[in-house]
Design a protein around this motif. Structure first.
Motif, short mmCIF file in Angstrom:
data_model
loop_
_atom_site.label_atom_id
_atom_site.label_comp_id
_atom_site.label_asym_id
_atom_site.label_seq_id
_atom_site.Cartn_x
_atom_site.Cartn_y
_atom_site.Cartn_z
N GLY A 97 -0.58 -0.44 3.45
CA GLY A 97 -0.61 -0.41 2.00
C GLY A 97 -1.60 0.62 1.53
O GLY A 97 -2.02 1.49 2.29
N ALA A 98 -1.96 0.53 0.27
CA ALA A 98 -2.91 1.50 -0.27
C ALA A 98 -4.32 1.10 0.09
O ALA A 98 -4.69 -0.06 -0.04
N ARG A 99 -5.12 2.07 0.53
CA ARG A 99 -6.51 1.79 0.88
C ARG A 99 -7.37 2.00 -0.34
O ARG A 99 -7.32 3.04 -0.96
N PRO A 106 -1.95 -4.68 0.14
CA PRO A 106 -0.52 -4.47 0.39
C PRO A 106 0.25 -4.20 -0.89
O PRO A 106 -0.10 -4.68 -1.96
N LEU A 107 1.31 -3.42 -0.74
CA LEU A 107 2.24 -3.17 -1.83
C LEU A 107 3.31 -4.24 -1.83
O LEU A 107 3.64 -4.79 -0.79
N PRO A 108 3.88 -4.55 -3.00
CA PRO A 108 4.97 -5.53 -3.02
C PRO A 108 6.26 -5.01 -2.42
O PRO A 108 7.14 -5.77 -2.07
N ARG A 160 6.04 2.48 -3.58
CA ARG A 160 5.25 3.70 -3.38
C ARG A 160 3.77 3.41 -3.54
O ARG A 160 3.37 2.62 -4.38
N ARG A 161 2.97 4.08 -2.75
CA ARG A 161 1.53 3.83 -2.76
C ARG A 161 0.90 4.07 -4.12
O ARG A 161 0.02 3.34 -4.53
N ASN A 162 1.38 5.08 -4.84
CA ASN A 162 0.78 5.37 -6.14
C ASN A 162 1.24 4.41 -7.24
O ASN A 162 0.80 4.53 -8.39
N SER A 163 2.10 3.46 -6.90
CA SER A 163 2.56 2.49 -7.91
C SER A 163 1.62 1.30 -8.04
O SER A 163 1.69 0.55 -9.01
N LEU A 164 0.74 1.11 -7.07
CA LEU A 164 -0.14 -0.07 -7.07
C LEU A 164 -1.12 -0.01 -8.23
O LEU A 164 -1.78 1.00 -8.45
#
Length: 198
Positions: A97-99, A106-108, A160-164
């Motif tokens: 997921g995104a650090r 974690p991302l959904p 996408r990681r940038n969506s978190l």
């Protein structure tokens, strides 16, 4: 919208039960692997599932695990969903997921149900109930639960990681179960994020 200190204060009575459930789950996973000559790294998902499955039974015995009307866990694969004082807490062991600040959030992913939970949609955790949705992220080191865990209030996300998007990230440790009310009021998250419109 629950603030970090308020969330920890509300969870305080069940902190020992959460840690105990995961400790028992990890102990069972370790024993299962040792007794059967299994190597954890060969199938890390099996190890994590075993730990979750036993932790689920521990939380269920305390009346904390969310179940369907038929008495089965709401989530498949021994997904841990704790409900306490209008808070729904997904207990996850993140793998990717995104650090953010040293914590893997974690991302959904593409799951509409997970996306709704992350975005705090009404009824997204437990149908018909309005809850504040939190993530509690746990890790272990060589089969021992890492303390503290990480508590997160997500506000959205996709695959996408940038969506978190998140409201805050903070610690949840065993010792917080014994803090006085005044000490709980002083707690600050490790990271606080500005929301649109602030």
């Amino acid at each position: 919208m629950a603030l970090y200190a308020e969330s920890v204060r509300q969870l305080q009575p069940v902190i020992p039960l959460i840690f105990s459930a995961l400790d028992v789950g990890l102990e069972a996973a370790n024993e299962h692997h040792t007794n059967n000559g299994l190597v954890r790294s060969d199938d890390p998902w099996h190890y994590a599932h075993t730990a979750r499955r036993i932790a689920l039974d521990q939380l269920r015995s305390e009346g904390l695990q969310v179940e369907t009307e038929s008495g089965r866990p709401l989530y498949a694969m021994s997904g841990l969903l704790l409900f306490y004082k209008d808070m729904a807490v997904r207990i996850l062991r993140p793998s990717d997921g995104a650090r953010t600040g040293g914590t893997t959030i974690p991302l959904p992913g593409r799951s509409k149900k997970r996306q709704a939970f992350w975005s705090q949609a009404e009824g997204s955790a437990i149908p018909g109930l309005e809850t504040d949705n939190l993530l509690l992220l746990w890790r272990d080191r060589e089969g021992k639960l890492t303390d503290p865990m990480t508590l997160v209030r997500p506000t959205g996300g996709g695959h996408r990681r940038n969506s978190l998007s998140i409201d805050w990230v903070g610690k949840l440790s065993k010792e917080m179960a014994t803090l006085r009310a005044a000490d709980l009021d002083e707690l600050e998250p490790d990271q606080q994020y500005k929301q649109l419109g602030e």
